[in-house]
Motif scaffolding. Structure first.
Motif, PDB file in Angstrom:
ATOM      1  N   THR A  82      45.411  41.417  46.996  1.00  0.00           N
ATOM      2  CA  THR A  82      46.052  42.173  47.903  1.00  0.00           C
ATOM      3  C   THR A  82      47.372  42.229  46.645  1.00  0.00           C
ATOM      4  O   THR A  82      47.475  41.580  45.917  1.00  0.00           O
ATOM      5  CB  THR A  82      47.684  41.811  49.492  1.00  0.00           C
ATOM      6  N   THR A  83      48.398  43.081  47.581  1.00  0.00           N
ATOM      7  CA  THR A  83      49.842  43.097  46.611  1.00  0.00           C
ATOM      8  C   THR A  83      50.486  41.629  45.977  1.00  0.00           C
ATOM      9  O   THR A  83      50.830  41.600  44.844  1.00  0.00           O
ATOM     10  CB  THR A  83      50.763  43.879  46.937  1.00  0.00           C
ATOM     11  N   GLU A  84      50.212  41.488  47.114  1.00  0.00           N
ATOM     12  CA  GLU A  84      50.914  40.028  46.882  1.00  0.00           C
ATOM     13  C   GLU A  84      50.282  39.189  45.892  1.00  0.00           C
ATOM     14  O   GLU A  84      50.811  38.420  45.117  1.00  0.00           O
ATOM     15  CB  GLU A  84      50.951  38.797  48.135  1.00  0.00           C
ATOM     16  N   HIS A  85      49.377  39.387  45.245  1.00  0.00           N
ATOM     17  CA  HIS A  85      47.708  38.669  44.152  1.00  0.00           C
ATOM     18  C   HIS A  85      48.661  39.148  43.054  1.00  0.00           C
ATOM     19  O   HIS A  85      48.102  38.781  42.092  1.00  0.00           O
ATOM     20  CB  HIS A  85      46.479  38.472  44.765  1.00  0.00           C
TER      21      HIS A  85
ATOM     22  N   TRP B 156      51.770  47.448  39.985  1.00  0.00           N
ATOM     23  CA  TRP B 156      50.826  47.266  40.445  1.00  0.00           C
ATOM     24  C   TRP B 156      50.501  49.067  41.542  1.00  0.00           C
ATOM     25  O   TRP B 156      49.241  48.811  41.716  1.00  0.00           O
ATOM     26  CB  TRP B 156      51.371  46.765  42.094  1.00  0.00           C
TER      27      TRP B 156
END
Length: 169
Positions: free
Chosen positions: A14-17, A43
């Motif tokens: 995900t974006t958080e990773h 990203w």
């Protein structure tokens, strides 16, 4: 604690990773053997260039991203909708511990769930570890594209490998 395949958790990327994913990608770029890319994309660019499914991160027991895998479409033509290119990157601190094998196996399984019938990989000939990883996962050498790309003024041969699904197609 030493990371082993039993202690890693595979999750959707995900974006958080992405900060950790991009750091691992930068390590791959620095080797001069993993990619012809010289910069890590933001990203939005990375997200737009990869398929929306079959994106995986390997997390250590402490929650640290140890590696990642994702697919890129090989063509926008509808006849190639079931063909994708594989990317697998493992952080330097976690290499040689089976993380890449787990990531690639998960990527294969997820790709088949989404109708992908052929996975391909373009790997620099001098990247023996990546060639071995893909061959162990059922990829076969299709051919070698000699002096295909230049990196820092040096030509590199690229091995083209593919894996045909036994489930899809």
């Amino acid at each position: 604690m030493m990371l082993t395949t039993a202690t890693i958790q595979l999750l959707p990327l995900t974006t958080e990773h992405y900060p950790a994913v991009s750091a691992i990608y930068a390590e791959g770029i620095a080797t001069g053997q993993a990619t012809f890319a010289t910069d890590v994309p933001a990203w939005a660019e990375w997200d737009a260039s990869h398929l929306p499914h079959s994106r995986v991160v390997a997390l250590s027991e402490a929650g640290q991203v140890a590696g990642w895998a994702a697919l890129t479409p090989v063509s926008g033509r509808c006849v190639y909708r079931g063909v994708a290119e594989v990317s697998v990157y493992v952080g330097a601190a976690h290499r040689g511990r089976g993380v890449g094998q787990r990531l690639l196996a998960q990527l294969v399984a997820e790709s088949e769930q989404h109708g992908i019938w052929t996975l391909q990989a373009g790997i620099m000939r001098l990247n023996a570890a990546s060639l071995r990883l893909h061959e162990q996962a059922g990829f076969r050498l299709v051919g070698v594209r000699e002096r295909l790309g230049q990196l820092q003024g040096q030509w590199h041969d690229v091995c083209l490998l593919e894996r045909r699904s036994r489930v899809v197609g």
